[in-house]
Design an enzyme around this catalytic site. Structure first.
Site, PDB file in Angstrom:
ATOM      1  N   GLY A  20       0.905  -1.191  -0.123  1.00 52.11           N
ATOM      2  CA  GLY A  20      -0.102   0.073  -0.085  1.00 52.11           C
ATOM      3  C   GLY A  20       0.745   1.142   0.101  1.00 52.11           C
ATOM      4  O   GLY A  20       0.483   2.333  -0.367  1.00 52.11           O
ATOM      5  N   ARG A  24       7.095   1.932   1.212  1.00 53.17           N
ATOM      6  CA  ARG A  24       7.534   0.398   1.585  1.00 53.17           C
ATOM      7  C   ARG A  24       7.941  -0.369   0.128  1.00 53.17           C
ATOM      8  O   ARG A  24       8.960  -0.874   0.117  1.00 53.17           O
ATOM      9  CB  ARG A  24       6.437  -0.219   2.129  1.00 53.17           C
ATOM     10  CG  ARG A  24       6.896  -1.720   2.821  1.00 53.17           C
ATOM     11  CD  ARG A  24       5.802  -2.385   3.710  1.00 53.17           C
ATOM     12  NE  ARG A  24       5.557  -1.441   4.880  1.00 53.17           N
ATOM     13  CZ  ARG A  24       4.467  -1.469   5.527  1.00 53.17           C
ATOM     14  NH1 ARG A  24       3.414  -2.128   5.024  1.00 53.17           N
ATOM     15  NH2 ARG A  24       4.212  -0.495   6.439  1.00 53.17           N
ATOM     16  N   ARG A  43       2.087  10.897  -8.991  1.00 49.91           N
ATOM     17  CA  ARG A  43       1.602  11.149  -7.613  1.00 49.91           C
ATOM     18  C   ARG A  43       2.431  10.609  -6.420  1.00 49.91           C
ATOM     19  O   ARG A  43       1.837  10.319  -5.328  1.00 49.91           O
ATOM     20  CB  ARG A  43       0.072  10.590  -7.544  1.00 49.91           C
ATOM     21  CG  ARG A  43      -0.674  11.339  -8.513  1.00 49.91           C
ATOM     22  CD  ARG A  43      -2.237  10.607  -8.594  1.00 49.91           C
ATOM     23  NE  ARG A  43      -3.097  11.274  -9.421  1.00 49.91           N
ATOM     24  CZ  ARG A  43      -4.165  11.734  -9.255  1.00 49.91           C
ATOM     25  NH1 ARG A  43      -4.625  11.770  -8.029  1.00 49.91           N
ATOM     26  NH2 ARG A  43      -4.840  12.609 -10.375  1.00 49.91           N
ATOM     27  N   ARG A  87      -0.352  -8.660  -3.256  1.00 50.09           N
ATOM     28  CA  ARG A  87      -0.293  -7.506  -2.118  1.00 50.09           C
ATOM     29  C   ARG A  87       0.569  -8.170  -1.203  1.00 50.09           C
ATOM     30  O   ARG A  87       0.489  -8.868  -0.501  1.00 50.09           O
ATOM     31  CB  ARG A  87      -1.844  -7.256  -1.844  1.00 50.09           C
ATOM     32  CG  ARG A  87      -1.890  -6.511  -0.691  1.00 50.09           C
ATOM     33  CD  ARG A  87      -3.309  -5.916  -0.062  1.00 50.09           C
ATOM     34  NE  ARG A  87      -3.434  -5.497   1.030  1.00 50.09           N
ATOM     35  CZ  ARG A  87      -2.843  -4.634   1.748  1.00 50.09           C
ATOM     36  NH1 ARG A  87      -1.740  -3.757   1.332  1.00 50.09           N
ATOM     37  NH2 ARG A  87      -2.836  -4.414   2.986  1.00 50.09           N
ATOM     38  N   SER A  90       0.046  -4.579   5.577  1.00 50.99           N
ATOM     39  CA  SER A  90       0.033  -4.925   7.158  1.00 50.99           C
ATOM     40  C   SER A  90      -1.690  -5.007   7.362  1.00 50.99           C
ATOM     41  O   SER A  90      -2.334  -4.783   6.410  1.00 50.99           O
ATOM     42  CB  SER A  90       0.256  -3.733   7.886  1.00 50.99           C
ATOM     43  OG  SER A  90      -0.285  -2.444   7.432  1.00 50.99           O
ATOM     44  N   ASP A 204      -0.988  -4.751  14.179  1.00 51.64           N
ATOM     45  CA  ASP A 204      -2.036  -4.460  15.438  1.00 51.64           C
ATOM     46  C   ASP A 204      -2.942  -5.315  15.475  1.00 51.64           C
ATOM     47  O   ASP A 204      -3.123  -6.076  14.670  1.00 51.64           O
ATOM     48  CB  ASP A 204      -2.494  -2.878  15.122  1.00 51.64           C
ATOM     49  CG  ASP A 204      -3.089  -2.742  13.700  1.00 51.64           C
ATOM     50  OD1 ASP A 204      -2.785  -2.390  12.778  1.00 51.64           O
ATOM     51  OD2 ASP A 204      -4.204  -3.091  13.978  1.00 51.64           O
ATOM     52  N   ARG A 217       9.502  -3.276  12.568  1.00 48.88           N
ATOM     53  CA  ARG A 217       8.831  -3.502  11.472  1.00 48.88           C
ATOM     54  C   ARG A 217       9.467  -3.964  10.371  1.00 48.88           C
ATOM     55  O   ARG A 217       9.070  -4.970   9.602  1.00 48.88           O
ATOM     56  CB  ARG A 217       8.159  -2.124  10.997  1.00 48.88           C
ATOM     57  CG  ARG A 217       6.884  -1.788  11.832  1.00 48.88           C
ATOM     58  CD  ARG A 217       6.082  -0.690  11.394  1.00 48.88           C
ATOM     59  NE  ARG A 217       5.143  -0.269  12.350  1.00 48.88           N
ATOM     60  CZ  ARG A 217       3.624  -0.332  11.977  1.00 48.88           C
ATOM     61  NH1 ARG A 217       3.371  -0.162  10.869  1.00 48.88           N
ATOM     62  NH2 ARG A 217       2.815  -0.086  13.024  1.00 48.88           N
TER      63      ARG A 217
HETATM   64  N1  HPA Z   1      -8.026  -1.877  10.188  1.00 48.37           N
HETATM   65  C1  HPA Z   1      -8.008  -1.645   8.608  1.00 48.37           C
HETATM   66  N2  HPA Z   1      -6.792  -1.918   8.085  1.00 48.37           N
HETATM   67  C2  HPA Z   1      -5.501  -2.280   8.812  1.00 48.37           C
HETATM   68  C3  HPA Z   1      -5.614  -2.136  10.055  1.00 48.37           C
HETATM   69  C4  HPA Z   1      -7.073  -2.318  10.740  1.00 48.37           C
HETATM   70  O1  HPA Z   1      -7.151  -2.260  11.983  1.00 48.37           O
HETATM   71  N3  HPA Z   1      -4.341  -2.443  10.444  1.00 48.37           N
HETATM   72  C5  HPA Z   1      -3.589  -2.623   9.485  1.00 48.37           C
HETATM   73  N4  HPA Z   1      -4.216  -2.452   8.265  1.00 48.37           N
END
Ligand code: HPA
Length: 234
Positions: A20, A24, A43, A87, A90, A204, A217
């Site tokens: 994304g 990265r 962009r 893809r 995270s 997370d 990371r």
């Molecule tokens: N929500 C949506 N996308 C994400 C999240 C999340 O908690 N963490 C990393 N990408």
């Protein structure tokens, strides 16, 4: 050149990794590819093409969310003839056995809506990974010893969700994690007869509130990139 990608025809490899985050993409290209060359900066959505173990690969940022990914994946497929799109990104963990730093290989991606919802009308299409890529990624993760989960994920349109009941239903139905892009990637690949997969790092956790410290990371995201590369070329 396309509307959103400045690369010349031939600058993009048949295999494209799509993080994304454009930075990265830069980090992954500089870390894992040989002779990486910048092929897009329109962009600021950076893309690089280089070599990995003798194979040509492009790492192109997708931006956040399905509408952004849809623009890049459509142009990569239709204008640059990308055949394999993976893809790397995270996600938020949703099950208690899924820990921060673990890798999720997404077999399917549930959504409420995606940019493709309109064409399906009353049908709930099931966006699904390409099995050969999925199986190769699982083998790569197992041989590296990376803690990995394989199953369904949830591709959401919102990071700041206002419907805790939806998360509850996802958890109840075994969804491993939440992110914001994979369902549209899988749908576009299905539509155009291409291969797609999402390999995700849990950054997370929705239940515990734990988050990956920034110093951890790189190493953790590195596992994900190498799993994706090995899956693409085996
Ligand atoms: N929500 C949506 N996308 C994400 C999240 C999340 O908690 N963490 C990393 N990408």
């Amino acid at each position: 050149m396309t509307v959103h990608i400045g690369a010349s025809a031939g600058d993009i490899a048949e295999t494209v990794l799509m993080p994304g985050d454009p930075y990265r993409a830069k980090w992954a290209a500089e870390t894992f590819l040989e002779d990486a060359k910048l092929v897009n900066e329109v962009r600021g959505m950076l893309g690089f093409t280089g070599m990995w173990r003798g194979n040509r690969v492009t790492i192109q940022g997708s931006g956040m969310g399905m509408p952004s990914l849809s623009i890049y994946a459509n142009e990569l497929i239709s204008e640059y003839n990308a055949q394999t799109l993976i893809r790397i990104g995270s996600c938020g963990g949703m099950q208690s056995h899924v820990k921060v730093r673990d890798v999720i290989i997404a077999m399917s991606a549930t959504t409420i809506t995606s940019p493709s919802s309109g064409i399906f009308r009353e049908v709930n299409f099931a966006p699904t990974a390409s099995y050969d890529l999925l199986a190769a990624a699982v083998r790569a993760a197992e041989s590296r010893g990376t803690p990995t989960h394989v199953g369904g994920i949830y591709s959401s349109d919102v990071f700041y969700a206002e419907r805790p009941d939806l998360d509850e239903q996802m958890v109840r139905h075994g969804i491993l994690g939440v992110e914001m892009e994979a369902a549209e990637l899988y749908t576009l690949a299905a539509r155009h007869g291409r291969r797609a997969l999402a390999v995700l790092t849990v950054s997370d956790h929705l239940q515990t509130g734990e988050a990956l410290p920034s110093e951890d990371r790189e190493k953790t995201f590195g596992d994900m990139v190498e799993i994706a590369l090995e899956a693409a070329f085996t």
